[in-house]
Design a protein around this motif. Structure first.
Motif, PDB file in Angstrom:
ATOM      1  N   ASP A 394       0.840  -1.203   0.000  1.00  0.00           N
ATOM      2  CA  ASP A 394       0.000   0.000   0.000  1.00  0.00           C
ATOM      3  C   ASP A 394       0.878   1.257   0.000  1.00  0.00           C
ATOM      4  O   ASP A 394       2.101   1.189   0.105  1.00  0.00           O
ATOM      5  CB  ASP A 394      -0.906  -0.019   1.231  1.00  0.00           C
ATOM      6  CG  ASP A 394      -2.154   0.857   1.072  1.00  0.00           C
ATOM      7  OD1 ASP A 394      -2.289   1.526   0.039  1.00  0.00           O
ATOM      8  OD2 ASP A 394      -2.978   0.863   2.002  1.00  0.00           O
ATOM      9  N   HIS A 395       0.242   2.410  -0.093  1.00  0.00           N
ATOM     10  CA  HIS A 395       0.936   3.698  -0.059  1.00  0.00           C
ATOM     11  C   HIS A 395       1.538   3.925   1.329  1.00  0.00           C
ATOM     12  O   HIS A 395       0.917   3.620   2.338  1.00  0.00           O
ATOM     13  CB  HIS A 395      -0.027   4.843  -0.351  1.00  0.00           C
ATOM     14  CG  HIS A 395      -0.897   4.636  -1.547  1.00  0.00           C
ATOM     15  ND1 HIS A 395      -2.054   5.359  -1.771  1.00  0.00           N
ATOM     16  CD2 HIS A 395      -0.789   3.779  -2.599  1.00  0.00           C
ATOM     17  CE1 HIS A 395      -2.609   4.968  -2.901  1.00  0.00           C
ATOM     18  NE2 HIS A 395      -1.863   4.008  -3.413  1.00  0.00           N
ATOM     19  N   HIS A 396       2.729   4.520   1.363  1.00  0.00           N
ATOM     20  CA  HIS A 396       3.390   4.767   2.650  1.00  0.00           C
ATOM     21  C   HIS A 396       4.018   6.154   2.643  1.00  0.00           C
ATOM     22  O   HIS A 396       4.782   6.503   1.737  1.00  0.00           O
ATOM     23  CB  HIS A 396       4.469   3.714   2.888  1.00  0.00           C
ATOM     24  CG  HIS A 396       4.999   3.708   4.286  1.00  0.00           C
ATOM     25  ND1 HIS A 396       4.192   3.525   5.387  1.00  0.00           N
ATOM     26  CD2 HIS A 396       6.260   3.877   4.771  1.00  0.00           C
ATOM     27  CE1 HIS A 396       4.927   3.553   6.489  1.00  0.00           C
ATOM     28  NE2 HIS A 396       6.184   3.777   6.149  1.00  0.00           N
ATOM     29  N   ILE A 397       3.712   6.948   3.673  1.00  0.00           N
ATOM     30  CA  ILE A 397       4.154   8.341   3.690  1.00  0.00           C
ATOM     31  C   ILE A 397       5.238   8.625   4.731  1.00  0.00           C
ATOM     32  O   ILE A 397       5.874   9.677   4.686  1.00  0.00           O
ATOM     33  CB  ILE A 397       2.969   9.297   3.939  1.00  0.00           C
ATOM     34  CG1 ILE A 397       2.379   9.075   5.344  1.00  0.00           C
ATOM     35  CG2 ILE A 397       1.904   9.114   2.877  1.00  0.00           C
ATOM     36  CD1 ILE A 397       1.299  10.086   5.722  1.00  0.00           C
ATOM     37  N   ASP A 398       5.469   7.709   5.657  1.00  0.00           N
ATOM     38  CA  ASP A 398       6.367   7.994   6.784  1.00  0.00           C
ATOM     39  C   ASP A 398       7.835   7.762   6.484  1.00  0.00           C
ATOM     40  O   ASP A 398       8.698   8.224   7.237  1.00  0.00           O
ATOM     41  CB  ASP A 398       5.951   7.171   7.996  1.00  0.00           C
ATOM     42  CG  ASP A 398       4.650   7.658   8.609  1.00  0.00           C
ATOM     43  OD1 ASP A 398       4.628   8.807   9.073  1.00  0.00           O
ATOM     44  OD2 ASP A 398       3.668   6.900   8.599  1.00  0.00           O
ATOM     45  N   ALA A 399       8.136   7.029   5.427  1.00  0.00           N
ATOM     46  CA  ALA A 399       9.530   6.813   5.040  1.00  0.00           C
ATOM     47  C   ALA A 399       9.561   6.281   3.622  1.00  0.00           C
ATOM     48  O   ALA A 399       8.943   5.264   3.326  1.00  0.00           O
ATOM     49  CB  ALA A 399      10.212   5.831   5.986  1.00  0.00           C
ATOM     50  N   PHE A 400      10.258   6.990   2.742  1.00  0.00           N
ATOM     51  CA  PHE A 400      10.454   6.507   1.375  1.00  0.00           C
ATOM     52  C   PHE A 400      11.761   7.059   0.832  1.00  0.00           C
ATOM     53  O   PHE A 400      12.403   7.901   1.475  1.00  0.00           O
ATOM     54  CB  PHE A 400       9.265   6.845   0.473  1.00  0.00           C
ATOM     55  CG  PHE A 400       9.014   8.314   0.240  1.00  0.00           C
ATOM     56  CD1 PHE A 400       9.397   8.922  -0.959  1.00  0.00           C
ATOM     57  CD2 PHE A 400       8.357   9.089   1.184  1.00  0.00           C
ATOM     58  CE1 PHE A 400       9.138  10.262  -1.193  1.00  0.00           C
ATOM     59  CE2 PHE A 400       8.089  10.438   0.951  1.00  0.00           C
ATOM     60  CZ  PHE A 400       8.486  11.027  -0.242  1.00  0.00           C
ATOM     61  N   SER A 401      12.163   6.556  -0.321  1.00  0.00           N
ATOM     62  CA  SER A 401      13.490   6.882  -0.857  1.00  0.00           C
ATOM     63  C   SER A 401      13.392   7.589  -2.204  1.00  0.00           C
ATOM     64  O   SER A 401      12.530   7.266  -3.031  1.00  0.00           O
ATOM     65  CB  SER A 401      14.328   5.613  -1.038  1.00  0.00           C
ATOM     66  OG  SER A 401      14.493   4.913   0.172  1.00  0.00           O
ATOM     67  N   ILE A 402      14.294   8.542  -2.407  1.00  0.00           N
ATOM     68  CA  ILE A 402      14.520   9.125  -3.722  1.00  0.00           C
ATOM     69  C   ILE A 402      16.037   9.238  -3.894  1.00  0.00           C
ATOM     70  O   ILE A 402      16.801   9.021  -2.950  1.00  0.00           O
ATOM     71  CB  ILE A 402      13.854  10.513  -3.877  1.00  0.00           C
ATOM     72  CG1 ILE A 402      14.532  11.552  -2.970  1.00  0.00           C
ATOM     73  CG2 ILE A 402      12.370  10.442  -3.583  1.00  0.00           C
ATOM     74  CD1 ILE A 402      14.001  12.959  -3.166  1.00  0.00           C
ATOM     75  N   TRP A 403      16.486   9.558  -5.103  1.00  0.00           N
ATOM     76  CA  TRP A 403      17.911   9.822  -5.261  1.00  0.00           C
ATOM     77  C   TRP A 403      18.127  11.084  -6.090  1.00  0.00           C
ATOM     78  O   TRP A 403      17.254  11.498  -6.858  1.00  0.00           O
ATOM     79  CB  TRP A 403      18.668   8.635  -5.849  1.00  0.00           C
ATOM     80  CG  TRP A 403      18.313   8.157  -7.237  1.00  0.00           C
ATOM     81  CD1 TRP A 403      17.490   7.122  -7.559  1.00  0.00           C
ATOM     82  CD2 TRP A 403      18.806   8.663  -8.483  1.00  0.00           C
ATOM     83  NE1 TRP A 403      17.422   6.949  -8.916  1.00  0.00           N
ATOM     84  CE2 TRP A 403      18.239   7.874  -9.514  1.00  0.00           C
ATOM     85  CE3 TRP A 403      19.684   9.696  -8.842  1.00  0.00           C
ATOM     86  CZ2 TRP A 403      18.496   8.095 -10.877  1.00  0.00           C
ATOM     87  CZ3 TRP A 403      19.951   9.924 -10.199  1.00  0.00           C
ATOM     88  CH2 TRP A 403      19.363   9.131 -11.199  1.00  0.00           C
ATOM     89  N   VAL A 404      19.286  11.698  -5.876  1.00  0.00           N
ATOM     90  CA  VAL A 404      19.668  12.894  -6.618  1.00  0.00           C
ATOM     91  C   VAL A 404      21.103  12.718  -7.100  1.00  0.00           C
ATOM     92  O   VAL A 404      21.839  11.851  -6.630  1.00  0.00           O
ATOM     93  CB  VAL A 404      19.546  14.177  -5.764  1.00  0.00           C
ATOM     94  CG1 VAL A 404      18.124  14.357  -5.264  1.00  0.00           C
ATOM     95  CG2 VAL A 404      20.522  14.150  -4.594  1.00  0.00           C
ATOM     96  N   ALA A 405      21.498  13.548  -8.045  1.00  0.00           N
ATOM     97  CA  ALA A 405      22.877  13.547  -8.541  1.00  0.00           C
ATOM     98  C   ALA A 405      23.223  14.936  -9.044  1.00  0.00           C
ATOM     99  O   ALA A 405      22.358  15.675  -9.531  1.00  0.00           O
ATOM    100  CB  ALA A 405      23.056  12.518  -9.664  1.00  0.00           C
ATOM    101  N   GLY A 406      24.505  15.288  -8.945  1.00  0.00           N
ATOM    102  CA  GLY A 406      25.011  16.526  -9.531  1.00  0.00           C
ATOM    103  C   GLY A 406      24.474  17.775  -8.867  1.00  0.00           C
ATOM    104  O   GLY A 406      23.859  17.753  -7.801  1.00  0.00           O
ATOM    105  N   GLY A 407      24.743  18.902  -9.506  1.00  0.00           N
ATOM    106  CA  GLY A 407      24.195  20.175  -9.067  1.00  0.00           C
ATOM    107  C   GLY A 407      24.576  20.591  -7.667  1.00  0.00           C
ATOM    108  O   GLY A 407      23.828  21.297  -6.989  1.00  0.00           O
TER     109      GLY A 407
END
Length: 475
Positions: A394-407
């Motif tokens: 199901d959907h979860h709002i309390d902990a999730f991951s994204i990634w970034v690079a550069g800038g």
């Protein structure tokens, strides 16, 4: 009937409101002038940046639907051990879910994780290409949002609120610091996947900002923008004369009413005229080498997420400030076509190679240092499984991951940590507002100072709640 009576008879309602010194026109003008005075006093559009920027451009790959961090970025041995047990009540007390009940059972992942690169970043087998650039990316494992349904959550991630009518991040950025491109929009939107994202155009809208700052969706094809090509029988000379005439009329109206939307209309005509040659040129990939096309996995004749990634690189090369790619169908609840096995494999096959290729390509061209690349969705997935036909969460709002690079982001690091079940962030929690503040910071903008006076209030992307720049994310 005397002359004055004739003049009064011929006055239209529009003339009355324009000419009456105490009427609606004067009141509107006074309000507009007050807004301009407030902007000159220190709020509103920026004159330059607040501090030296690390990033000049942003490419935001938005994975609409909520990618599962537990299958991709956040491996939890304890969750594997406790699979099939009901989650302790202390975790779910007072919580709301889209579909789950509180007695849902924990679900371990079927995916294998390995450490990659000199940084030892732990990534799943479903993103083998991303693993190749592990030392160039930053994984944020402790993201947190407030909204658990797709449409409002997408709005929140893109505009800082779940309410319609607010400017998107791309609109705020182009409003604040403009764009270096003269022949293409400063904010461009590219879409792929079986459908558009829930929430639609407001996700890249300008809200109460002038509409010149809204995202411009490009189509995959030789004519990327509807109604951009000249009608049959209209040559460039005739079209130029028409646009000049219309702009003169609009300029007269602007001088009289001071309506900012008229300035937007003038700008739109001028930009559309320039884009008649620049937009088709952008979409023509014949000048790209076979090596580059193979790197991204692009078939030049077919629309795809990979093609959009390559177009994003071309757009920032040409000076566009903010490019956003939407790829849909990441909502993996556990039915046929929405499961965490075949369906997740398919989404990763569509996106993994091209996402990593974008990082590699920008780096080898010397563009990664000043281009901030973002990859992520509106929320994550629960440690509990959904009782459906196949494996899902199901959907979860309390902990999730994204990634970034550069800038100006710090490469080869993982920021944040979740508890042993992957339910809550327990270290370096990053709220959506904090992430917005950090993106603006990397662009040289103090999020407290970028505001717009509207209906008696100064609005900001990060709202009135306190937001913090994520210092650990900065190189």
């Amino acid at each position: 009937m005397n002359f004055d009576d004739l003049m009064l008879r011929d006055q239209t309602r529009r003339h009355f409101f324009e000419n009456c010194a105490m009427g609606a026109g004067a009141i509107g003008l006074a309000s507009l002038m007050q807004s301009e005075q407030r902007a000159q006093a220190g709020t509103g559009k920026l004159n330059g940046t607040h501090h030296p920027p690390k990033a000049k451009n942003v490419i935001y790959m938005f994975m609409a639907g909520g990618p599962s961090q537990l299958e991709m970025f956040d491996f939890k041995p304890k969750l594997q051990e406790l699979e099939g047990k009901v989650i302790p009540e202390s975790y779910v007390e007072g919580k709301q879910f889209a579909f789950l009940k509180k007695d849902a059972k924990l679900l371990g992942t079927r995916r294998k994780f390995k450490k990659h690169g000199e940084s030892g970043m732990e990534l799943s087998e479903v993103v083998p290409h991303l693993a190749e650039v592990a030392d160039d990316i930053t994984v944020l494992k402790s993201m947190k949002t407030d909204v658990f349904n797709h449409g409002p959550a997408k709005l929140f991630m893109n505009t800082g609120t779940q309410q319609f009518g607010r400017p998107s991040m791309g609109a705020w950025v182009t409003y604040g610091i403009g764009s270096e491109s003269q022949n293409l929009p400063g904010f461009v939107v590219l879409q792929s996947g079986p459908r558009g994202p829930r929430g639609g155009a407001p996700l890249w809208g300008s809200g109460f900002l002038p509409t010149t700052y809204q995202g411009v969706p490009f189509l995959n094809g030789a004519d990327p923008i509807l109604n951009l090509s000249s009608p049959s029988g209209i040559n460039s000379e005739r079209q130029s004369e028409f646009i000049d005439t219309v702009n003169q009329l609009n300029s007269l109206r602007l001088e009289k009413t001071r309506d900012p939307e008229i300035a937007t209309r003038i700008s739109a005509y001028e930009m559309a005229y320039r884009m008649q040659s620049s937009a088709p040129e952008l979409m023509d990939l014949s000048g790209e080498t076979k090596e580059t096309l193979d790197l991204y996995g692009v078939d030049p004749a077919k629309p795809s997420f990979a093609r959009n990634c390559l177009l994003a690189r071309r757009l920032v090369e040409k000076g566009s400030r903010f490019v956003q790619l939407y790829h849909t169908d990441w909502d993996h609840h556990g039915n046929k076509g929405t499961d965490l096995e075949e369906s997740l494999d398919a989404r990763c096959l569509e996106t993994d190679q091209a996402s990593a290729a974008l990082v590699k390509d920008l780096k080898q061209r010397g563009l990664l240092d000043d281009t901030l690349v973002i990859w992520g969705g509106e929320f994550g997935r629960t440690p509990q499984g959904e009782p459906r036909d196949l494996i899902g969460r199901d959907h979860h709002i309390d902990a999730f991951s994204i990634w970034v690079a550069g800038g100006g982001s710090k490469p080869g690091v993982t920021i944040g940590e979740t508890d042993e079940l992957g339910y809550y962030s327990v270290e370096d929690t990053i709220h959506v507002r904090d992430f917005h503040a950090t993106v603006l910071h990397l662009l040289g903008i103090d999020h407290h100072e970028l505001s717009y006076f509207y209906q008696g209030l100064d609005f900001r992307l990060t709202g009135v709640e306190e937001a913090h720049v994520v210092e650990k994310m900065l190189a």
